[in-house]
Scaffold this active site. Sequence first.
Site, PDB file in Angstrom:
ATOM      1  CG  LEU A 204       2.349   3.992   3.689  1.00 50.63           C
ATOM      2  CD1 LEU A 204       2.978   3.303   4.889  1.00 50.63           C
ATOM      3  CD2 LEU A 204       1.901   5.392   4.082  1.00 50.63           C
ATOM      4  NE  ARG A 205       8.837   1.721  -1.602  1.00 49.46           N
ATOM      5  CZ  ARG A 205       8.451   0.466  -1.761  1.00 49.46           C
ATOM      6  NH1 ARG A 205       7.501   0.178  -2.619  1.00 49.46           N
ATOM      7  NH2 ARG A 205       9.021  -0.480  -1.072  1.00 49.46           N
ATOM      8  CB  ALA A 206       2.035   7.923  -3.005  1.00 48.51           C
TER       9      ALA A 206
END
Length: 402
Positions: free
Chosen positions: A335-337
Amino acid sequence: MNENDTGELKPTSQSGQASHLEQAPTVRSLSELIDRVTGRGFQPPQTAEPAGLAETLPFPFLALVGQREMKLALMLALINPAVGGVLLIGPRGTGKTTAVRSLVDLLPSVPRSLCYYGCLPEDVEHGGIDAVCPDCARKYALGEPLAKNDPVRLVELPLNACLDDVIGSLDERAVLHDRMRLRRGLLNQADRNLLYVDEVNLLDEEVVDALLDAAAQGSYTVRRGPLAASYWSRFVLIGSMNPEEGHLRPQIMDRFGLRVVVHGLEAAEERLEAYRRVQAFGMSPRRVVADYFLETQLARDEIQAAREILPNVSLPEDVAHLGLGLTSRLKLDSLRAEITLFEAARAYAAADARDAVHPSDLQVVAPMALRLRRSEYIKEYFNHQQAEENELAAALQEIIGP
Ligand SMILES: [Zn+2]
């Protein structure tokens, strides 16, 4: 910065510094500033200064030739800490460390706690009066300041740092006076600052773990004998590494928001220009710093102004869906993308003095937010797992029925 009636930005400083800014006094955005300064010619100084000054003055950030993406990534991290840090990957001698150290001239100001425990007025605003220490709660009630504005600092984590240096340890001086006290570690000194780790891929494993825990939580707890204390550690992590010298563990790789692959300069003119600037800096650092003084000041004001605009920069739903389309097409799991993609795009829009993200912002920041996020291991693992799932579904179908 002032905004004149054409919507362009111009420097507020009218000092008598001789500069090219007098010939071209307006700049519309940070990226334009980077391009213009990068492309300008440089007049080498004729006289040398006494030696010994070069170590104390950082090379001017904007005097670095080329490396546009590296400069932009570092500036975006200054504008919006939520991009989650920057990792610079490239061979030696490509200016990674110089670029990071030269950021000191561009650092914005942040509210800095006056208290040992790092309490800030925003802690009360977010978490109520119990979110700060009793002393600060009393001050807050009396309307006394809990913080003062101070420039962000660049804290370097040396490669040979041991765990005690990083998280803190018993204060030996206090022990001499029969008192027990904990000494603050580097991670706490880095609170609300930039934490730079050169050769981050060679860092000791226990140091990396402490670093990642602190970075993830924004605080950490040290226990030494009967003493325990919790410290703030809300820093922007900047790492650099040479991939020839060893891989970065996947969990630390995922931690960095923006990733820049730094190549050496290719064009002969650029290499020559870089040589001239480095040589001039070696001869007369003050002269080179002065030559970039106004542009440096302009960039710092732009960054500060962008930080102030940032809370009001929105991400429209349709633009968000474009971003989600990218991460889905690239099959990115973390999700950090998206977090990095959207936060970097907001920072870029703020640098352009806009209050909403455009698709073109995604275009600029997507490569640095999304590259190097796929893991071959995970891909293989998922494929293998999928085969098992299919087998399981077939067995269920055959033995129990649809
Ligand atoms: Zn306090």
